[in-house]
Design a protein around this motif. Structure first.
Motif, PDB file in Angstrom:
ATOM      1  N   LEU A   1      33.716 -16.024 -17.623  1.00  0.00           N
ATOM      2  CA  LEU A   1      33.568 -16.646 -16.317  1.00  0.00           C
ATOM      3  C   LEU A   1      34.442 -15.952 -15.273  1.00  0.00           C
ATOM      4  N   GLN A   2      35.670 -15.624 -15.628  1.00  0.00           N
ATOM      5  CA  GLN A   2      36.551 -14.930 -14.701  1.00  0.00           C
ATOM      6  C   GLN A   2      35.995 -13.561 -14.344  1.00  0.00           C
ATOM      7  N   LYS A   3      35.418 -12.872 -15.314  1.00  0.00           N
ATOM      8  CA  LYS A   3      34.769 -11.582 -15.045  1.00  0.00           C
ATOM      9  C   LYS A   3      33.598 -11.760 -14.086  1.00  0.00           C
ATOM     10  N   GLN A   4      32.798 -12.803 -14.298  1.00  0.00           N
ATOM     11  CA  GLN A   4      31.665 -13.067 -13.414  1.00  0.00           C
ATOM     12  C   GLN A   4      32.142 -13.348 -11.989  1.00  0.00           C
ATOM     13  N   ILE A   5      33.206 -14.114 -11.867  1.00  0.00           N
ATOM     14  CA  ILE A   5      33.747 -14.441 -10.547  1.00  0.00           C
ATOM     15  C   ILE A   5      34.224 -13.178  -9.841  1.00  0.00           C
ATOM     16  N   LEU A   6      35.026 -12.368 -10.525  1.00  0.00           N
ATOM     17  CA  LEU A   6      35.533 -11.138  -9.919  1.00  0.00           C
ATOM     18  C   LEU A   6      34.400 -10.208  -9.530  1.00  0.00           C
ATOM     19  N   ARG A   7      33.406 -10.082 -10.406  1.00  0.00           N
ATOM     20  CA  ARG A   7      32.267  -9.208 -10.119  1.00  0.00           C
ATOM     21  C   ARG A   7      31.495  -9.720  -8.896  1.00  0.00           C
ATOM     22  N   TRP A   8      31.258 -11.034  -8.825  1.00  0.00           N
ATOM     23  CA  TRP A   8      30.530 -11.606  -7.693  1.00  0.00           C
ATOM     24  C   TRP A   8      31.304 -11.363  -6.395  1.00  0.00           C
ATOM     25  N   LEU A   9      32.613 -11.573  -6.431  1.00  0.00           N
ATOM     26  CA  LEU A   9      33.436 -11.349  -5.242  1.00  0.00           C
ATOM     27  C   LEU A   9      33.448  -9.874  -4.841  1.00  0.00           C
ATOM     28  N   TRP A  10      33.484  -8.985  -5.835  1.00  0.00           N
ATOM     29  CA  TRP A  10      33.480  -7.552  -5.564  1.00  0.00           C
ATOM     30  C   TRP A  10      32.164  -7.134  -4.906  1.00  0.00           C
ATOM     31  N   VAL A  11      31.037  -7.606  -5.444  1.00  0.00           N
ATOM     32  CA  VAL A  11      29.731  -7.288  -4.866  1.00  0.00           C
ATOM     33  C   VAL A  11      29.651  -7.823  -3.440  1.00  0.00           C
ATOM     34  N   ASP A  12      30.127  -9.035  -3.226  1.00  0.00           N
ATOM     35  CA  ASP A  12      30.108  -9.612  -1.887  1.00  0.00           C
ATOM     36  C   ASP A  12      30.998  -8.809  -0.943  1.00  0.00           C
ATOM     37  N   ASP A  13      32.147  -8.366  -1.413  1.00  0.00           N
ATOM     38  CA  ASP A  13      33.046  -7.552  -0.606  1.00  0.00           C
ATOM     39  C   ASP A  13      32.386  -6.222  -0.243  1.00  0.00           C
ATOM     40  N   GLN A  14      31.700  -5.608  -1.207  1.00  0.00           N
ATOM     41  CA  GLN A  14      31.015  -4.342  -0.947  1.00  0.00           C
ATOM     42  C   GLN A  14      29.874  -4.533   0.054  1.00  0.00           C
ATOM     43  N   ARG A  15      29.166  -5.643  -0.060  1.00  0.00           N
ATOM     44  CA  ARG A  15      28.038  -5.934   0.827  1.00  0.00           C
ATOM     45  C   ARG A  15      28.513  -6.099   2.272  1.00  0.00           C
ATOM     46  N   THR A  16      29.653  -6.745   2.452  1.00  0.00           N
ATOM     47  CA  THR A  16      30.158  -7.015   3.806  1.00  0.00           C
ATOM     48  C   THR A  16      31.206  -6.001   4.244  1.00  0.00           C
ATOM     49  N   HIS A  17      31.478  -5.003   3.403  1.00  0.00           N
ATOM     50  CA  HIS A  17      32.506  -3.995   3.688  1.00  0.00           C
ATOM     51  C   HIS A  17      33.862  -4.645   3.941  1.00  0.00           C
ATOM     52  N   GLY A  18      34.119  -5.742   3.225  1.00  0.00           N
ATOM     53  CA  GLY A  18      35.402  -6.435   3.339  1.00  0.00           C
ATOM     54  C   GLY A  18      35.585  -7.166   4.651  1.00  0.00           C
ATOM     55  N   GLY A  19      34.505  -7.270   5.427  1.00  0.00           N
ATOM     56  CA  GLY A  19      34.608  -7.836   6.763  1.00  0.00           C
ATOM     57  C   GLY A  19      34.645  -9.347   6.822  1.00  0.00           C
ATOM     58  N   THR A  20      34.137 -10.013   5.808  1.00  0.00           N
ATOM     59  CA  THR A  20      34.142 -11.475   5.822  1.00  0.00           C
ATOM     60  C   THR A  20      34.633 -11.986   4.482  1.00  0.00           C
ATOM     61  N   SER A  21      35.036 -13.227   4.493  1.00  0.00           N
ATOM     62  CA  SER A  21      35.456 -13.840   3.239  1.00  0.00           C
ATOM     63  C   SER A  21      34.240 -14.418   2.532  1.00  0.00           C
ATOM     64  N   SER A  22      34.340 -14.532   1.244  1.00  0.00           N
ATOM     65  CA  SER A  22      33.264 -15.101   0.450  1.00  0.00           C
ATOM     66  C   SER A  22      33.365 -16.618   0.474  1.00  0.00           C
ATOM     67  N   SER A  23      32.236 -17.257   0.453  1.00  0.00           N
ATOM     68  CA  SER A  23      32.186 -18.710   0.500  1.00  0.00           C
ATOM     69  C   SER A  23      32.356 -19.308  -0.894  1.00  0.00           C
ATOM     70  N   HIS A  24      33.256 -20.267  -0.997  1.00  0.00           N
ATOM     71  CA  HIS A  24      33.456 -20.981  -2.252  1.00  0.00           C
ATOM     72  C   HIS A  24      32.155 -21.666  -2.666  1.00  0.00           C
ATOM     73  N   HIS A  25      31.482 -22.263  -1.711  1.00  0.00           N
ATOM     74  CA  HIS A  25      30.231 -22.970  -1.982  1.00  0.00           C
ATOM     75  C   HIS A  25      29.156 -22.004  -2.507  1.00  0.00           C
ATOM     76  N   GLU A  26      29.041 -20.822  -1.900  1.00  0.00           N
ATOM     77  CA  GLU A  26      28.062 -19.830  -2.357  1.00  0.00           C
ATOM     78  C   GLU A  26      28.367 -19.367  -3.769  1.00  0.00           C
ATOM     79  N   LEU A  27      29.639 -19.201  -4.086  1.00  0.00           N
ATOM     80  CA  LEU A  27      30.026 -18.811  -5.438  1.00  0.00           C
ATOM     81  C   LEU A  27      29.595 -19.873  -6.441  1.00  0.00           C
ATOM     82  N   LEU A  28      29.853 -21.134  -6.137  1.00  0.00           N
ATOM     83  CA  LEU A  28      29.462 -22.218  -7.035  1.00  0.00           C
ATOM     84  C   LEU A  28      27.948 -22.237  -7.253  1.00  0.00           C
ATOM     85  N   GLN A  29      27.188 -21.961  -6.207  1.00  0.00           N
ATOM     86  CA  GLN A  29      25.736 -21.928  -6.331  1.00  0.00           C
ATOM     87  C   GLN A  29      25.268 -20.731  -7.152  1.00  0.00           C
TER      88      GLN A  29
END
Length: 85
Positions: free
Chosen positions: A9-37
């Motif tokens: 689960l921790q690997k999945q979380i880090l990977r999801w956050l990393w993909v989101d960071d790459q998608r936004t070029h680190g410009g925005t924070s990831s949503s807790h709600h989106e992660l849960l979904q």
């Protein structure tokens, strides 16, 4: 320092956050709600894993005035860890 093991689960979380960071070029924070979904799992298990990742210094959890998790950021150390997963 000893190697710190990550749960699936921790690997999945880090990977999801990393993909989101790459998608936004680190410009925005990831949503807790989106992660849960996005992740299939119990909210309490995900929240516990997020707190563990925060204690290890790999993520920062932004909270509302009431203390609820609102947004998530990978730290520079977290980016390195996540990119290796």
């Amino acid at each position: 320092m000893a190697t710190q093991r990550l749960s699936q689960l921790q690997k999945q979380i880090l990977r999801w956050l990393w993909v989101d960071d790459q998608r936004t070029h680190g410009g925005t924070s990831s949503s807790h709600h989106e992660l849960l979904q996005a992740l299939a799992g119990d909210k309490s298990n995900i929240s516990r894993s997020l707190r563990t990742l925060e204690k290890r210094g790999w993520i920062v959890i932004g909270r509302t005035a009431g203390g609820k998790a609102e947004c998530l950021h990978l730290t520079p150390e977290g980016l390195k860890k996540a990119s290796g997963i």
